[in-house]
Design a protein around this motif. Structure first.
Motif, mmCIF file in Angstrom:
data_model
loop_
_atom_site.group_PDB
_atom_site.id
_atom_site.type_symbol
_atom_site.label_atom_id
_atom_site.label_comp_id
_atom_site.label_asym_id
_atom_site.label_seq_id
_atom_site.Cartn_x
_atom_site.Cartn_y
_atom_site.Cartn_z
ATOM 1 N N GLY A 154 39.336 35.749 22.473
ATOM 2 C CA GLY A 154 38.450 35.838 23.627
ATOM 3 C C GLY A 154 39.095 36.187 24.948
ATOM 4 N N ALA A 155 40.384 36.533 24.948
ATOM 5 C CA ALA A 155 41.056 36.900 26.198
ATOM 6 C C ALA A 155 40.372 38.115 26.822
ATOM 7 C CB ALA A 155 42.529 37.192 25.943
ATOM 8 N N ASP A 156 40.215 38.091 28.130
ATOM 9 C CA ASP A 156 39.561 39.169 28.863
ATOM 10 C C ASP A 156 40.536 40.326 29.069
ATOM 11 O OD1 ASP A 156 38.162 40.829 30.547
ATOM 12 O OD2 ASP A 156 37.824 39.340 32.116
ATOM 13 N N MET A 157 40.277 41.462 28.428
ATOM 14 C CA MET A 157 41.158 42.620 28.540
ATOM 15 C C MET A 157 41.160 43.195 29.948
ATOM 16 S SD MET A 157 40.499 44.766 25.016
ATOM 17 C CE MET A 157 38.739 45.025 25.390
ATOM 18 N N ASN A 158 40.083 42.958 30.691
ATOM 19 C CA ASN A 158 39.944 43.559 32.018
ATOM 20 C C ASN A 158 40.227 42.594 33.167
ATOM 21 O OD1 ASN A 158 39.196 46.136 31.026
ATOM 22 N ND2 ASN A 158 37.144 45.365 30.601
ATOM 23 N N ALA A 159 40.738 41.408 32.841
ATOM 24 C CA ALA A 159 41.129 40.479 33.895
ATOM 25 C C ALA A 159 42.228 41.129 34.726
ATOM 26 C CB ALA A 159 41.628 39.178 33.283
ATOM 27 N N ARG A 160 42.213 40.844 36.028
ATOM 28 C CA ARG A 160 43.191 41.461 36.931
ATOM 29 C C ARG A 160 44.011 40.390 37.652
ATOM 30 N NH1 ARG A 160 42.345 46.974 37.898
ATOM 31 N NH2 ARG A 160 40.558 47.766 36.711
ATOM 32 N N SER A 161 45.270 40.710 37.864
ATOM 33 C CA SER A 161 46.157 39.809 38.590
ATOM 34 C C SER A 161 45.838 39.864 40.079
ATOM 35 C CB SER A 161 47.615 40.223 38.360
ATOM 36 O OG SER A 161 47.854 41.483 38.995
ATOM 37 N N LYS A 162 46.566 39.110 40.883
ATOM 38 C CA LYS A 162 46.326 39.091 42.324
ATOM 39 C C LYS A 162 46.572 40.455 42.959
ATOM 40 C CE LYS A 162 45.238 34.705 42.934
ATOM 41 N NZ LYS A 162 46.193 33.725 43.487
ATOM 42 N N VAL A 163 47.354 41.308 42.283
ATOM 43 C CA VAL A 163 47.586 42.657 42.807
ATOM 44 C C VAL A 163 46.721 43.688 42.072
ATOM 45 C CG1 VAL A 163 49.882 42.218 43.712
ATOM 46 C CG2 VAL A 163 49.622 42.904 41.334
ATOM 47 N N ASN A 164 45.695 43.180 41.368
ATOM 48 C CA ASN A 164 44.659 44.035 40.772
ATOM 49 C C ASN A 164 45.132 44.872 39.592
ATOM 50 O OD1 ASN A 164 41.935 44.505 40.830
ATOM 51 N ND2 ASN A 164 41.996 46.093 42.396
ATOM 52 N N VAL A 165 46.133 44.381 38.868
ATOM 53 C CA VAL A 165 46.631 45.101 37.691
ATOM 54 C C VAL A 165 46.195 44.374 36.420
ATOM 55 C CG1 VAL A 165 48.695 45.842 36.436
ATOM 56 C CG2 VAL A 165 48.593 46.087 38.914
ATOM 57 N N THR A 166 45.749 45.137 35.426
ATOM 58 C CA THR A 166 45.275 44.596 34.157
ATOM 59 C C THR A 166 46.405 44.483 33.140
ATOM 60 O OG1 THR A 166 44.787 46.805 33.346
ATOM 61 C CG2 THR A 166 43.001 45.653 34.492
ATOM 62 N N ALA A 167 46.067 43.940 31.982
ATOM 63 C CA ALA A 167 47.050 43.874 30.894
ATOM 64 C C ALA A 167 47.470 45.278 30.466
ATOM 65 C CB ALA A 167 46.460 43.116 29.703
ATOM 66 N N MET A 168 46.529 46.235 30.476
ATOM 67 C CA MET A 168 46.869 47.604 30.095
ATOM 68 C C MET A 168 47.874 48.206 31.077
ATOM 69 S SD MET A 168 44.556 51.067 29.727
ATOM 70 C CE MET A 168 43.166 50.249 28.981
ATOM 71 N N GLY A 169 47.640 47.973 32.358
ATOM 72 C CA GLY A 169 48.564 48.468 33.366
ATOM 73 C C GLY A 169 49.926 47.813 33.237
ATOM 74 N N THR A 170 49.942 46.513 32.952
ATOM 75 C CA THR A 170 51.192 45.788 32.759
ATOM 76 C C THR A 170 51.962 46.350 31.571
ATOM 77 O OG1 THR A 170 50.194 43.773 33.652
ATOM 78 C CG2 THR A 170 52.209 43.513 32.379
#
Length: 255
Positions: A154-170
């Motif tokens: 259930g992890a949110d693939m589109n959750a964003r960090s404080k600098v607005n980067v997602t897991a995909m971007g990471t």
């Protein structure tokens, strides 16, 4: 048990002394004692997760370790296990109620930590990555199995960090193209803010190669052009920063 016993439990965990850990727990050692060395609020479970000690992690969980205990940076044992790429530890933590939605003080989830596991081309760290991750060269290779398990949980693939980067971007930033592409295929949002130029460039390059392999030439060209713009912006920004440092140093010397 006293402070010394708690310290012994941390030390035994750190040194992977399974028998000693079991003995101390059976004798009533506080399972969630905090590390007296680092003083960052980390527990034995976080230590076992970070080092990939499966048997010790299971022992601690069976004895009631708090799977969602966060250190002073808001980092949980699940995040450390996810970065290490040990599916068995992640699975055990999920069985014991690990929260896949929990985020650190920098807004990074376990899925982002898994995506940051060192890939084939570990890039230089920048402001989009948790400094704790940036300083770490640990990990066990490709963390795609852990990423898949976290998404299944259930992890949110589109959750964003404080600098607005997602897991995909990471994943793109840390050279984990297989993770970035798997997330893309699952429908994750590929949009990254323009100011995150290095992340944008790496992700656009990965997607460009992917589109080209699928004979989606027009999409590939668009991604490659985006990558070029992002890289030019990155280089310009780095030169500007170096120029600023040199100017400040010169003014300091004059003074």
């Amino acid at each position: 048990m006293g402070i010394k016993a708690q310290s012994n439990l941390m030390q035994a965990t750190r040194e992977e002394k399974v028998g000693t850990v079991r003995q101390l727990l059976d004798q009533g050692a506080q399972v969630d004692c905090e590390d007296p060395q680092t003083r960052d609020g980390s527990t034995p479970l976080a230590c076992a997760a970070e080092k990939g000690y499966v048997e010790i992690a299971k022992l601690l969980l069976v004895h009631g370790a708090d799977v969602n205990h966060a250190n002073i940076q808001g980092v949980t044992p699940l995040m450390k296990a996810a970065r290490g790429g040990i599916v068995e530890i992640v699975e055990e933590m999920l069985k014991h109620g690990a929260d896949v939605h929990r985020a650190s003080k920098l807004g990074e989830t376990a899925l982002m930590w898994a995506a940051s596991g060192p890939g084939d081309n570990l890039p230089l760290a920048n402001s989009s990555v948790d400094s704790a991750l940036a300083c770490s060269a640990s990990g066990t290779g490709n963390n795609l199995p852990v990423v898949i398990r976290l998404v299944q949980a259930g992890a949110d693939m589109n959750a964003r960090s404080k600098v607005n980067v997602t897991a995909m971007g990471t994943a793109a930033l840390w050279g984990n193209s297989s993770i970035a592409l798997w997330l893309y295929d699952q429908g994750a949002d590929p949009e990254i803010p323009d100011k995150q130029c290095e992340v944008n460039g790496r992700l656009a390059q990965i997607l460009g190669d992917y589109f080209l392999a699928q004979d989606k030439v027009e999409n590939a060209h668009a991604s490659f052009e985006k990558a070029q713009r992002a890289y030019r912006t990155t280089v310009t920004g780095v030169k500007a920063q170096l120029g600023k440092v040199e100017l400040e140093l010169a003014l300091f010397n004059i003074a």
